[in-house]
Design a protein around this motif. Structure first.
Motif, PDB file in Angstrom:
ATOM      1  N   SER A 138      12.179  -9.571  41.015  1.00  0.00           N
ATOM      2  CA  SER A 138      10.931 -10.350  41.101  1.00  0.00           C
ATOM      3  C   SER A 138      10.723 -11.284  39.901  1.00  0.00           C
ATOM      4  O   SER A 138       9.797 -12.101  39.908  1.00  0.00           O
ATOM      5  CB  SER A 138       9.736  -9.399  41.218  1.00  0.00           C
ATOM      6  OG  SER A 138       9.673  -8.558  40.085  1.00  0.00           O
ATOM      7  N   LEU A 139      11.551 -11.180  38.893  1.00  0.00           N
ATOM      8  CA  LEU A 139      11.401 -12.007  37.686  1.00  0.00           C
ATOM      9  C   LEU A 139      11.706 -13.473  38.021  1.00  0.00           C
ATOM     10  O   LEU A 139      12.642 -13.759  38.768  1.00  0.00           O
ATOM     11  CB  LEU A 139      12.366 -11.513  36.614  1.00  0.00           C
ATOM     12  CG  LEU A 139      12.021 -11.825  35.143  1.00  0.00           C
ATOM     13  CD1 LEU A 139      10.740 -11.104  34.747  1.00  0.00           C
ATOM     14  CD2 LEU A 139      13.173 -11.390  34.237  1.00  0.00           C
ATOM     15  N   ILE A 189      20.642  -8.150  36.445  1.00  0.00           N
ATOM     16  CA  ILE A 189      19.230  -8.532  36.369  1.00  0.00           C
ATOM     17  C   ILE A 189      18.688  -8.893  37.750  1.00  0.00           C
ATOM     18  O   ILE A 189      17.511  -8.671  38.049  1.00  0.00           O
ATOM     19  CB  ILE A 189      19.041  -9.717  35.382  1.00  0.00           C
ATOM     20  CG1 ILE A 189      17.595  -9.776  34.895  1.00  0.00           C
ATOM     21  CG2 ILE A 189      19.462 -11.015  35.984  1.00  0.00           C
ATOM     22  CD1 ILE A 189      17.214  -8.684  33.987  1.00  0.00           C
ATOM     23  N   ASP A 190      19.548  -9.426  38.637  1.00  0.00           N
ATOM     24  CA  ASP A 190      19.114  -9.706  40.012  1.00  0.00           C
ATOM     25  C   ASP A 190      18.813  -8.422  40.774  1.00  0.00           C
ATOM     26  O   ASP A 190      18.005  -8.414  41.703  1.00  0.00           O
ATOM     27  CB  ASP A 190      20.199 -10.495  40.753  1.00  0.00           C
ATOM     28  CG  ASP A 190      20.241 -11.946  40.314  1.00  0.00           C
ATOM     29  OD1 ASP A 190      19.235 -12.418  39.752  1.00  0.00           O
ATOM     30  OD2 ASP A 190      21.290 -12.597  40.518  1.00  0.00           O
ATOM     31  N   GLN A 231      13.172 -17.203  33.608  1.00  0.00           N
ATOM     32  CA  GLN A 231      13.175 -16.077  32.667  1.00  0.00           C
ATOM     33  C   GLN A 231      14.479 -15.283  32.769  1.00  0.00           C
ATOM     34  O   GLN A 231      14.994 -14.782  31.776  1.00  0.00           O
ATOM     35  CB  GLN A 231      11.976 -15.172  32.939  1.00  0.00           C
ATOM     36  CG  GLN A 231      10.644 -15.799  32.564  1.00  0.00           C
ATOM     37  CD  GLN A 231       9.498 -14.808  32.668  1.00  0.00           C
ATOM     38  OE1 GLN A 231       9.691 -13.599  32.606  1.00  0.00           O
ATOM     39  NE2 GLN A 231       8.289 -15.318  32.837  1.00  0.00           N
ATOM     40  N   LYS A 232      14.996 -15.162  33.996  1.00  0.00           N
ATOM     41  CA  LYS A 232      16.277 -14.471  34.148  1.00  0.00           C
ATOM     42  C   LYS A 232      17.384 -15.198  33.388  1.00  0.00           C
ATOM     43  O   LYS A 232      18.201 -14.576  32.707  1.00  0.00           O
ATOM     44  CB  LYS A 232      16.652 -14.401  35.637  1.00  0.00           C
ATOM     45  CG  LYS A 232      15.843 -13.433  36.463  1.00  0.00           C
ATOM     46  CD  LYS A 232      16.354 -13.449  37.903  1.00  0.00           C
ATOM     47  CE  LYS A 232      15.527 -12.560  38.792  1.00  0.00           C
ATOM     48  NZ  LYS A 232      15.974 -12.611  40.212  1.00  0.00           N
ATOM     49  N   ILE A 283      17.090 -17.211  30.780  1.00  0.00           N
ATOM     50  CA  ILE A 283      16.890 -17.083  29.330  1.00  0.00           C
ATOM     51  C   ILE A 283      17.361 -15.711  28.856  1.00  0.00           C
ATOM     52  O   ILE A 283      18.084 -15.575  27.848  1.00  0.00           O
ATOM     53  CB  ILE A 283      15.408 -17.297  28.974  1.00  0.00           C
ATOM     54  CG1 ILE A 283      15.002 -18.743  29.261  1.00  0.00           C
ATOM     55  CG2 ILE A 283      15.143 -16.934  27.511  1.00  0.00           C
ATOM     56  CD1 ILE A 283      13.521 -19.004  29.092  1.00  0.00           C
ATOM     57  N   PHE A 284      16.974 -14.667  29.599  1.00  0.00           N
ATOM     58  CA  PHE A 284      17.356 -13.300  29.218  1.00  0.00           C
ATOM     59  C   PHE A 284      18.880 -13.138  29.238  1.00  0.00           C
ATOM     60  O   PHE A 284      19.475 -12.591  28.297  1.00  0.00           O
ATOM     61  CB  PHE A 284      16.697 -12.309  30.179  1.00  0.00           C
ATOM     62  CG  PHE A 284      17.075 -10.885  29.933  1.00  0.00           C
ATOM     63  CD1 PHE A 284      16.485 -10.165  28.907  1.00  0.00           C
ATOM     64  CD2 PHE A 284      18.038 -10.255  30.722  1.00  0.00           C
ATOM     65  CE1 PHE A 284      16.841  -8.845  28.665  1.00  0.00           C
ATOM     66  CE2 PHE A 284      18.402  -8.942  30.490  1.00  0.00           C
ATOM     67  CZ  PHE A 284      17.800  -8.237  29.463  1.00  0.00           C
ATOM     68  N   VAL A 285      19.498 -13.614  30.316  1.00  0.00           N
ATOM     69  CA  VAL A 285      20.953 -13.461  30.448  1.00  0.00           C
ATOM     70  C   VAL A 285      21.686 -14.230  29.349  1.00  0.00           C
ATOM     71  O   VAL A 285      22.640 -13.724  28.742  1.00  0.00           O
ATOM     72  CB  VAL A 285      21.409 -13.929  31.843  1.00  0.00           C
ATOM     73  CG1 VAL A 285      22.941 -14.055  31.899  1.00  0.00           C
ATOM     74  CG2 VAL A 285      20.928 -12.958  32.906  1.00  0.00           C
ATOM     75  N   ASN A 286      21.235 -15.466  29.066  1.00  0.00           N
ATOM     76  CA  ASN A 286      21.902 -16.264  28.028  1.00  0.00           C
ATOM     77  C   ASN A 286      21.794 -15.614  26.653  1.00  0.00           C
ATOM     78  O   ASN A 286      22.737 -15.658  25.854  1.00  0.00           O
ATOM     79  CB  ASN A 286      21.286 -17.671  27.993  1.00  0.00           C
ATOM     80  CG  ASN A 286      21.720 -18.507  29.180  1.00  0.00           C
ATOM     81  OD1 ASN A 286      22.788 -18.282  29.745  1.00  0.00           O
ATOM     82  ND2 ASN A 286      20.891 -19.453  29.580  1.00  0.00           N
TER      83      ASN A 286
END
Length: 323
Positions: A163-164, A157-158, A168-169, A171-174
């Motif tokens: 730019s996120l 995701i990085d 939010q990164k 939350i998405f990863v978890n």
């Protein structure tokens, strides 16, 4: 039981060249994924289609030629690692599915074909085995499996969404970490099955299919499938740590055949109504919008496996035609 295609099927130069070309095309579609574009993802999902088109229309030997040529081209285009990944994710499961799909036997003068539900369970077992073998190579004693998957997703995701916002990164990863292995495997199983159904449909429509079009509404599963699903679900409830994580993801993978079986029951029930087309459209829209809709469908599949709901429905409506 006759394993594979009819031995009377003969190879000729035209079929061999078609198989080699299909293998090359399949490898190109799969390797296009390294470009990272959205279109490449769609093309990669279509990689099994040429292999199924060769095998289901010409038999297991041309399928083996297509698989071998695909591996060779994948190595030439992307190196040994790409060739190995292509073999594991595309050529071997496609070749295996083709061999099983073309297996038949004659009972009382009637030809019986290998059940498509058993092929689906074979895919689930193959995907589960891949997951467990991957753990042997990737898992280290110092890191937990959850931390390893979370670290991998954070790195991805990085890279693709730099730019996120950080929150939010996280939350998405978890959210993704809990089910990421199962999501990858179920996505692979679905697209492989869809490619097989599409290839069989194209061949049947052109009169070149070796196997008659299966009646998907009559799909059945082997008895052991439900016990394997229950065993994985039980370990998920009783265990903790990495074992619970592995069992949870395997439970989702093993649930896919029962989702398919539950959908057969849904179709059978909806066909009893006057507005079956609209109801099915609304149902699949709900299924796409919320994954929770799949849970009762999986339950229906389990009930069908144990007590035969479709037979009871047919007994109530003897004039109803099969799906």
């Amino acid at each position: 039981m006759q394993l594979g295609e009819d031995e009377s099927l003969q190879l000729n130069a035209k079929i061999v060249l078609f198989a080699i070309g299909a293998g090359a095309l399949s490898s190109l579609l799969a390797i296009s994924l390294v470009t990272g574009s959205g279109l490449a993802l769609i093309l990669a999902y279509l990689a099994p289609f040429p292999l199924f088109l060769v095998g289901l229309g010409n038999g297991g030997k041309p399928a083996a030629i297509a698989a071998f040529s695909g591996i060779v081209f994948a190595i030439l285009f992307g190196g040994p690692l790409s060739g190995s990944a292509f073999a594991v994710m595309n050529t071997f499961p496609c070749w295996l599915a083709i061999r099983l799909a073309l297996t038949s036997r004659t009972v009382d003068g009637r030809e019986e074909w290998f059940p498509i539900g058993n092929i689906l369970v074979t895919f689930a077992g193959y995907g589960s085995a891949l997951f467990l073998m991957a753990l042997l190579f990737l898992l280290t004693p110092s890191d937990s499996l959850v931390d390893m998957v979370r670290g991998f997703l954070s790195a991805v995701i990085d890279t693709v969404a730099a730019s996120l916002p950080v929150k939010q990164k996280e939350i998405f990863v978890n959210q993704m970490t809990h089910f990421f292995p199962a999501m990858v495997l179920v996505s692979w199983m679905l697209m492989t099955c869809i490619n097989a159904v599409l290839a069989q449909g194209v061949l049947a429509k052109s009169g070149k299919a070796l196997r008659p079009r299966p009646n998907y509404g009559d799909m059945t599963l082997p008895d052991f499938a439900s016990w394997a699903f229950i065993a994985c679900a039980s370990v998920t409830v009783l265990a903790d740590g990495d074992l619970e994580y592995i069992a949870r993801n395997l439970t989702i993978v093993m649930a896919l055949p029962f989702l398919a079986l539950g959908l057969c029951v849904v179709h059978k029930l909806v066909r009893m109504t006057r507005f079956s087309g609209a109801l099915l459209a609304a149902f699949y829209l709900l299924l796409l919008l919320s994954i929770w809709v799949a849970l009762p469908v999986i339950g229906l599949g389990l009930i069908e496996q144990w007590i035969g709901l479709r037979k009871k429905i047919l007994a109530l409506t003897p004039s109803q035609e099969n799906d």
